[in-house]
Design an enzyme around this catalytic site. Structure first.
Site, PDB file in Angstrom:
ATOM      1  CE  LYS A   1      -4.272  -1.107   4.060  1.00 50.23           C
ATOM      2  NZ  LYS A   1      -4.255  -0.956   2.507  1.00 50.23           N
TER       3      LYS A   1
ATOM      4  CB  SER B   1       3.495   8.653   4.598  1.00 50.23           C
ATOM      5  OG  SER B   1       2.205   8.435   5.414  1.00 50.23           O
ATOM      6  CB  THR B   2       6.766  10.422   8.488  1.00 51.82           C
ATOM      7  OG1 THR B   2       7.828  10.048   8.195  1.00 51.82           O
ATOM      8  CG2 THR B   2       7.087  10.932   9.882  1.00 51.82           C
ATOM      9  CD  GLU B   3      -0.366  12.863   6.122  1.00 50.78           C
ATOM     10  OE1 GLU B   3       0.608  12.838   5.175  1.00 50.78           O
ATOM     11  OE2 GLU B   3      -1.190  13.498   6.362  1.00 50.78           O
TER      12      GLU B   3
ATOM     13  N   GLY C   1       2.344   6.815  10.027  1.00 55.83           N
ATOM     14  CA  GLY C   1       2.763   6.198  10.899  1.00 55.83           C
ATOM     15  C   GLY C   1       2.563   6.835  12.152  1.00 55.83           C
TER      16      GLY C   1
ATOM     17  CD  GLU D   1      11.275   1.278   5.632  1.00 50.83           C
ATOM     18  OE1 GLU D   1      11.283   2.514   5.245  1.00 50.83           O
ATOM     19  OE2 GLU D   1      10.892   0.433   4.679  1.00 50.83           O
TER      20      GLU D   1
ATOM     21  CB  CYS E   1      11.560   5.128   2.234  1.00 48.82           C
ATOM     22  SG  CYS E   1      12.180   3.360   2.135  1.00 48.82           S
TER      23      CYS E   1
ATOM     24  CD  GLU F   1       9.620  10.187   1.616  1.00 47.96           C
ATOM     25  OE1 GLU F   1       8.534  10.169   2.375  1.00 47.96           O
ATOM     26  OE2 GLU F   1      10.458   9.235   1.735  1.00 47.96           O
TER      27      GLU F   1
HETATM   28  P1  NAP Z   1       0.585   6.012   2.979  1.00 47.73           P
HETATM   29  O1  NAP Z   1      -0.926   6.594   3.091  1.00 47.73           O
HETATM   30  O2  NAP Z   1       1.252   6.033   4.367  1.00 47.73           O
HETATM   31  O3  NAP Z   1       0.188   4.409   2.781  1.00 47.73           O
HETATM   32  C1  NAP Z   1       1.085   3.279   3.274  1.00 47.73           C
HETATM   33  C2  NAP Z   1       0.130   2.539   3.788  1.00 47.73           C
HETATM   34  O4  NAP Z   1      -0.839   2.754   4.860  1.00 47.73           O
HETATM   35  C3  NAP Z   1      -1.047   1.744   2.582  1.00 47.73           C
HETATM   36  O5  NAP Z   1      -1.340   0.397   2.951  1.00 47.73           O
HETATM   37  C4  NAP Z   1      -2.236   2.708   3.117  1.00 47.73           C
HETATM   38  O6  NAP Z   1      -3.588   2.016   2.621  1.00 47.73           O
HETATM   39  C5  NAP Z   1      -2.144   2.555   4.760  1.00 47.73           C
HETATM   40  N1  NAP Z   1      -2.960   3.631   5.456  1.00 47.73           N
HETATM   41  C6  NAP Z   1      -3.189   4.789   4.987  1.00 47.73           C
HETATM   42  N2  NAP Z   1      -3.909   5.436   5.740  1.00 47.73           N
HETATM   43  C7  NAP Z   1      -3.827   4.409   6.867  1.00 47.73           C
HETATM   44  C8  NAP Z   1      -4.543   4.618   8.222  1.00 47.73           C
HETATM   45  N3  NAP Z   1      -5.296   5.800   8.600  1.00 47.73           N
HETATM   46  N4  NAP Z   1      -4.470   3.638   9.192  1.00 47.73           N
HETATM   47  C9  NAP Z   1      -3.810   2.466   8.675  1.00 47.73           C
HETATM   48  N5  NAP Z   1      -3.320   2.298   7.390  1.00 47.73           N
HETATM   49  C10 NAP Z   1      -3.286   3.414   6.623  1.00 47.73           C
HETATM   50  O7  NAP Z   1       1.407   6.298   1.822  1.00 47.73           O
HETATM   51  P2  NAP Z   1       0.966   6.796   0.505  1.00 47.73           P
HETATM   52  O8  NAP Z   1      -0.565   7.604   0.416  1.00 47.73           O
HETATM   53  O9  NAP Z   1       0.730   5.771  -0.356  1.00 47.73           O
HETATM   54  O10 NAP Z   1       1.988   7.706  -0.054  1.00 47.73           O
HETATM   55  C11 NAP Z   1       2.160   9.112   0.648  1.00 47.73           C
HETATM   56  C12 NAP Z   1       3.545   9.342   0.930  1.00 47.73           C
HETATM   57  O11 NAP Z   1       3.980   8.299   1.665  1.00 47.73           O
HETATM   58  C13 NAP Z   1       4.686   9.157  -0.403  1.00 47.73           C
HETATM   59  O12 NAP Z   1       4.589  10.395  -0.861  1.00 47.73           O
HETATM   60  C14 NAP Z   1       5.836   8.969   0.560  1.00 47.73           C
HETATM   61  O13 NAP Z   1       6.192  10.218   1.094  1.00 47.73           O
HETATM   62  C15 NAP Z   1       5.341   8.064   1.564  1.00 47.73           C
HETATM   63  N6  NAP Z   1       5.951   6.587   1.302  1.00 47.73           N
HETATM   64  C16 NAP Z   1       6.770   5.937   2.088  1.00 47.73           C
HETATM   65  C17 NAP Z   1       7.071   4.700   1.607  1.00 47.73           C
HETATM   66  C18 NAP Z   1       8.268   4.156   2.240  1.00 47.73           C
HETATM   67  O14 NAP Z   1       8.469   2.906   1.846  1.00 47.73           O
HETATM   68  N7  NAP Z   1       8.548   4.398   3.474  1.00 47.73           N
HETATM   69  C19 NAP Z   1       6.253   3.902   0.899  1.00 47.73           C
HETATM   70  C20 NAP Z   1       5.144   4.557   0.263  1.00 47.73           C
HETATM   71  C21 NAP Z   1       4.673   5.927   0.674  1.00 47.73           C
HETATM   72  P3  NAP Z   1      -3.895   2.634   1.346  1.00 47.73           P
HETATM   73  O15 NAP Z   1      -2.782   2.634   0.134  1.00 47.73           O
HETATM   74  O16 NAP Z   1      -5.130   1.784   0.800  1.00 47.73           O
HETATM   75  O17 NAP Z   1      -4.601   3.910   1.576  1.00 47.73           O
END
Ligand code: NAP
Ligand code: MG
Length: 500
Positions: free
Chosen positions: A198, A252-254, A256, A273, A307, A404
């Site tokens: 996904k 995100s850790t949240e 995760g 990750e 990240c 972060e």
């Molecule tokens: P995110 O919400 O953690 O999204 C990462 C992936 O998880 C996306 O494919 C997202 O789908 C999916 N996802 C979201 N909620 C989910 C759930 N409840 N169950 C399963 N999968 C879910 O990250 P973001 O909102 O794009 O970014 C927010 C923060 O995350 C950033 O500001 C940064 O701190 C961190 N981040 C970290 C990395 C890294 O490489 N470690 C990369 C991106 C972001 P959708 O996008 O379709 O919602």
């Protein structure tokens, strides 16, 4: 700042690709969402809708998991000799390389990053990853084990087998869309797993072109299924699905932590990750020019949306002003603009949401007493631009120092005592990466040992290689991607004991 792209600049195949609604790949076929719904993907440089994508939900995830299960349990994939599997993965790398320009353009359009960066980093690194993992397909080995059980009359021969873990759900983010797909798919395919991938809602395009090449390369139906959609629906359904054996997540850790809870239902294996707030330490004996440009690139590469971004800068007192001014000068030279403009060195952030998030951190930092010596605000233009920012007068309690930001914002503070420095560098819930800049090689190694981080870069930063494991200590994650360590995340060990 230019925010429009003239049509002739866009590759004709890219234009075609985004002109019609994109379907999802399930069981080797391009299908609409069961609900019939689509969702838009936006250009971060203009805020305009660029393409419509089939919106996967739990029903589509269920169809995809069934296809992946069937492909894992029977048919051509489990029968395929490892060398053939390796050849398919290698071919996928070749096909991506042949379409490098299309991938780079899709990545730049969807994510906002400069086209030049996607051409030299995102796409070639993805190609390399597939080639590296292609080689591993024939080297997934167990051991023979001289066990002590038994007697003169009862003898045993014992060995281990490394077997594919099964059906894997992979959820990836938007910061390096193609590369994150490669990091996940490479080891899964090398070990013989099947996958439901996904992509992030913000950047689904390159994963869908990759899916076309997966078919072209000749992978059997159902080995890789790509289901775009939202995290709360498609992502959550995948993480909770009872017939998925493992979930691999980057983000995100949240989220995760939500993945972990969802995975508890069938105790599927989990690798994560996650985020980072990586310390970057510059000593007075460092080579000044390279540490200034290195520390600037550590935070500004990919607009700080890494990240492992070097977002906490610690500089030895004597050279603090010079280093920080040098980075500020570097920041002033960064040209914000559309990723297709050859003069652009930094594009927009990926979305309105990220723009709001980063701007709210800037406001929090300033209101808590930090000073932005450069940047500190939104950039001009209709896209999601943020000025590259260096903040000083910070302290460890500030939100901008602890959390972060995931944008082009570095917080800088001076140090004079090494022990206190190491303690402060480690005083964070994350532990993904760290940088050390010094010409004293003994000091560099001693500090590298003390830093609680999955990667330590010495006199360099953001060096990635398919052979180098990457992942986090503490709340930066579980497991390592790339290198042979990644294979462990996708295999089970079976012990076989034979009476002889
Ligand atoms: P995110 O919400 O953690 O999204 C990462 C992936 O998880 C996306 O494919 C997202 O789908 C999916 N996802 C979201 N909620 C989910 C759930 N409840 N169950 C399963 N999968 C879910 O990250 P973001 O909102 O794009 O970014 C927010 C923060 O995350 C950033 O500001 C940064 O701190 C961190 N981040 C970290 C990395 C890294 O490489 N470690 C990369 C991106 C972001 P959708 O996008 O379709 O919602
Ligand atoms: Mg987009």
């Amino acid at each position: 700042m230019s925010t429009t792209v003239s049509a002739p600049q866009i590759h004709s195949r890219v234009q075609e690709f985004i002109a019609k609604p994109r379907k999802m790949l399930i069981d080797g076929k391009w299908v609409e969402a069961a609900s019939g719904k689509t969702f838009p993907t936006y250009s971060p440089a203009t805020g305009e809708v660029m393409a419509q994508i089939a919106e996967g939900d739990h029903e589509d995830i269920d169809r995809a998991v069934k296809a992946a299960r069937k492909a894992f349990d029977s048919g051509a994939w489990p029968e395929m000799p490892p060398s053939q599997r390796g050849r398919l993965i290698w071919k996928l790398g070749d096909l991506i390389e042949q379409r490098l320009e299309e991938f780079a353009q899709l990545e730049s359009l969807d994510n906002g990053k400069p086209l030049a960066v996607a051409r030299v980093a995102d796409v070639p690194l993805a190609v390399d990853l597939f080639r590296y993992m292609a080689g591993w397909a024939t080297k997934i080995e167990g051991n023979t084990i001289p066990i002590s059980a038994g007697s003169k009359r009862a003898k045993y021969f014992a060995y281990t087998r490394r077997e594919p873990i099964g059906v894997v759900g992979q959820i990836i983010p938007w910061n390096f869309p193609l590369l994150m797909a490669a990091w996940k798919l490479g080891p899964a395919l090398a070990t013989g797993c099947t996958v439901v991938l996904k992509p992030a809602e913000q950047t689904p395009l390159s994963a869908l072109l990759l899916a076309e090449l997966i078919i072209e390369a000749g992978f059997p139906d159902g080995v890789v299924n790509v289901v775009p959609g939202y995290g709360e629906t498609a992502g959550a359904a995948l993480a909770a699905h009872p017939d998925v054996d493992k979930i691999a997540f980057t983000g995100s850790t949240e989220v995760g932590k939500l993945i972990l809870q969802a995975a508890a239902g069938n105790l599927k294996k989990v690798s994560l990750e996650l985020g980072g707030k990586s310390p970057n330490l510059v000593f007075a004996d460092a080579e000044m020019k390279s540490s200034i440009s290195g520390a600037a690139n550590a935070i500004f590469f990919n607009h700080g949306q890494c990240c492992c971004a070097g977002s906490r800068l610690y500089v030895e007192q004597d050279i603090f002003d010079d280093v920080v001014e040098g980075i500020a000068e570097h920041a002033k030279g960064i040209k914000l603009g559309h990723g297709f403009d050859p003069d652009t060195s930094m594009g927009p952030l990926v979305s309105q949401e990220q723009l709001n998030r980063v701007c709210s951190y800037l406001e929090a930092g300033l209101s808590e007493g930090a000073e932005a010596i450069v940047g500190g605000k939104r950039g001009e233009g209709q896209g999601y631009f943020v000025e590259p920012t260096v903040m000083v007068n910070t302290n460890p309690k500030m939100k901008v120092v602890r959390e972060e930001i995931f944008g082009p914002v570095v917080v800088a503070s001076p140090f004079s005592d090494i022990d206190k420095l190491v303690a402060e560098a480690n005083q964070n819930e994350y532990g993904l990466a760290a940088g050390v800049w010094t010409t004293d090689i003994s000091k560099a190694h001693r500090i590298a040992e003390k830093l609680r981080a999955g990667t330590v870069w010495i006199n360099c930063y953001n060096v990635f290689d398919a052979a180098l494991p990457f992942g986090g200590y503490k709340q930066s994650g579980w497991g390592r991607e790339m290198g042979h360590e990644a294979l462990e995340l996708y295999t089970e060990v079976k012990a076989v004991c034979v009476a002889i």
